[in-house]
Design a protein around this motif. Structure first.
Motif, mmCIF file in Angstrom:
data_model
loop_
_atom_site.group_PDB
_atom_site.id
_atom_site.type_symbol
_atom_site.label_atom_id
_atom_site.label_comp_id
_atom_site.label_asym_id
_atom_site.label_seq_id
_atom_site.Cartn_x
_atom_site.Cartn_y
_atom_site.Cartn_z
ATOM 1 N N ARG A 45 -43.300 20.176 1.601
ATOM 2 C CA ARG A 45 -43.069 19.048 1.791
ATOM 3 C C ARG A 45 -42.822 19.021 3.350
ATOM 4 O O ARG A 45 -42.887 18.058 3.878
ATOM 5 C CB ARG A 45 -41.674 18.683 1.205
ATOM 6 N N VAL A 49 -44.036 15.323 5.064
ATOM 7 C CA VAL A 49 -43.376 14.536 5.829
ATOM 8 C C VAL A 49 -44.396 14.387 7.139
ATOM 9 O O VAL A 49 -44.323 13.284 7.796
ATOM 10 C CB VAL A 49 -42.224 15.154 6.358
ATOM 11 N N VAL A 52 -46.974 11.891 6.738
ATOM 12 C CA VAL A 52 -46.607 10.603 6.671
ATOM 13 C C VAL A 52 -46.388 10.105 7.850
ATOM 14 O O VAL A 52 -46.715 8.842 8.026
ATOM 15 C CB VAL A 52 -45.432 10.437 5.635
ATOM 16 N N THR A 53 -45.774 10.805 8.547
ATOM 17 C CA THR A 53 -45.574 10.462 10.193
ATOM 18 C C THR A 53 -46.637 10.161 11.005
ATOM 19 O O THR A 53 -46.732 9.084 11.883
ATOM 20 C CB THR A 53 -44.518 11.307 10.916
ATOM 21 N N ALA A 87 -42.123 14.184 13.501
ATOM 22 C CA ALA A 87 -42.127 15.078 12.241
ATOM 23 C C ALA A 87 -41.181 16.215 12.345
ATOM 24 O O ALA A 87 -40.450 16.689 11.801
ATOM 25 C CB ALA A 87 -43.283 15.381 11.407
ATOM 26 N N LEU A 96 -38.945 9.575 2.958
ATOM 27 C CA LEU A 96 -40.209 9.333 3.562
ATOM 28 C C LEU A 96 -40.055 7.762 4.337
ATOM 29 O O LEU A 96 -40.702 7.654 5.347
ATOM 30 C CB LEU A 96 -41.383 9.317 2.524
ATOM 31 N N TRP A 97 -39.245 6.994 3.714
ATOM 32 C CA TRP A 97 -39.178 5.514 4.273
ATOM 33 C C TRP A 97 -38.597 5.795 5.478
ATOM 34 O O TRP A 97 -38.885 4.669 6.328
ATOM 35 C CB TRP A 97 -38.629 4.811 3.198
ATOM 36 N N ALA A 99 -38.785 8.046 7.790
ATOM 37 C CA ALA A 99 -39.702 8.799 8.634
ATOM 38 C C ALA A 99 -40.544 7.619 9.153
ATOM 39 O O ALA A 99 -40.947 7.585 10.105
ATOM 40 C CB ALA A 99 -40.498 9.749 7.823
#
Length: 308
Positions: A45, A49, A52-53, A87, A96-97, A99
């Motif tokens: 994970r 993360v 995603v960032t 991150a 995640l939202w 981030a």
């Protein structure tokens, strides 16, 4: 034809083959050890993360520039660096939202609205972290212990809980304790920081003066020096955030003063404030003062008279 003996031209007279893209790629390479360590410590994970960032930062920068019909600068990798550092300032359990909101603040609010790279008043990733910390304090302090499942949360880092035992140095160096995704493994951050100094991507003046000030003040005030140096966001902040080209002084004297002030503010917040960590707010305050440090420590031009 008469041979010219003197050529008069405008500054700068010293050129360099360095590019923004090359510098940012060096920073990405220096961040890789901490990214690998975080994935080993916290699991897959951590990579999610970070992905995603990074994707959000690149996407927001491209979308903003397209909408305003400006050149899209994602090829310089500055947005990638911002995404990785952001991150590293988040707990691995962060939704995640949240981030993605942090990436929006970092790229659009802190960077592009002020004119893009080179015009931001504060480190974009730093401002993203602070906004998320103020807005989602519970989520931002829900740290995960490496030894447990990613959904099981811990509420204290070594700074908040104190030394966990005789193996404190090993724990801090390897990152096997609760904390933010990319700031727990001090050994990986040190490796990356030394790489940046060795490749002359950053000057050693800021991290050495910053870390040295924290060490001296911790010793004077009776704090555990190793605990203060190796835990929290000090290593990440000293090597990767305080040395940001745009928001740090460009004079040597200014860098030394900047690092010392960062160390003093960090210790004041840690030892006398109501929070265990003080790196982020110390960095934000000093980012705002950098223009004044540049002006006060600027070298007088040859033959010039310093203004009263």
């Amino acid at each position: 034809m008469e041979k010219k003996k003197l050529i008069v031209s405008a500054s700068p007279h010293i050129t360099s083959h360095e590019t923004t893209r090359g510098i940012m790629l060096n920073v990405c390479a220096a961040l890789l050890p901490a990214l690998i360590a975080s994935s080993l410590i916290f699991g897959a994970r951590a990579l999610l993360v970070t992905g995603v960032t990074v994707a959000s930062c690149v996407g927001f920068e491209a979308l903003y520039c397209i909408l305003l019909k400006k050149p899209v600068p994602v090829g310089d990798f500055s947005a990638v660096v911002t995404g990785m550092i952001l991150a590293f300032n988040l707990p691995v359990s962060i939704p995640l939202w949240i981030a993605i909101i942090g990436a929006f603040v970092a790229i659009v609010v802190a960077k592009q609205l002020f004119g893009g790279l080179g015009h931001n008043f504060a480190n974009p990733a730093l401002l993203g972290r602070i906004v998320l910390f103020i807005s989602f304090a519970g989520r931002m302090t829900a740290y995960t212990y490496p030894e447990t499942d990613v959904d099981v949360l811990a509420t204290a880092t070594p700074l908040a809980a104190g030394a966990p035992g005789k193996d404190i140095i090993v724990k801090l160096l390897l990152g096997t304790h609760g904390g933010m995704l990319g700031e727990t493994c001090a050994a990986a951050l040190l490796l990356g920081g030394l790489y940046l100094i060795a490749t002359k991507t950053i000057s050693a003046a800021i991290p050495l003066s910053y870390i040295g000030t924290v060490a001296v003040l911790s010793l004077i005030l009776g704090q555990d020096v190793l605990l203060q140096l190796l835990s929290g966001g000090l290593m990440l902040g000293a090597f990767f955030m305080a040395t940001d080209y745009v928001t740090s002084p460009f004079t040597f004297k200014g860098r030394i003063v900047y690092g010392i002030c960062l160390g003093v503010l960090t210790c004041l917040i840690r030892f006398f404030g109501n929070m265990a960590e003080g790196v982020s707010f110390a960095l934000l305050l000093m980012n705002l003062l950098v223009p004044y440090l540049n002006e006060l420590t600027r070298q007088k031009p040859l033959g010039g008279v310093k203004a009263k």
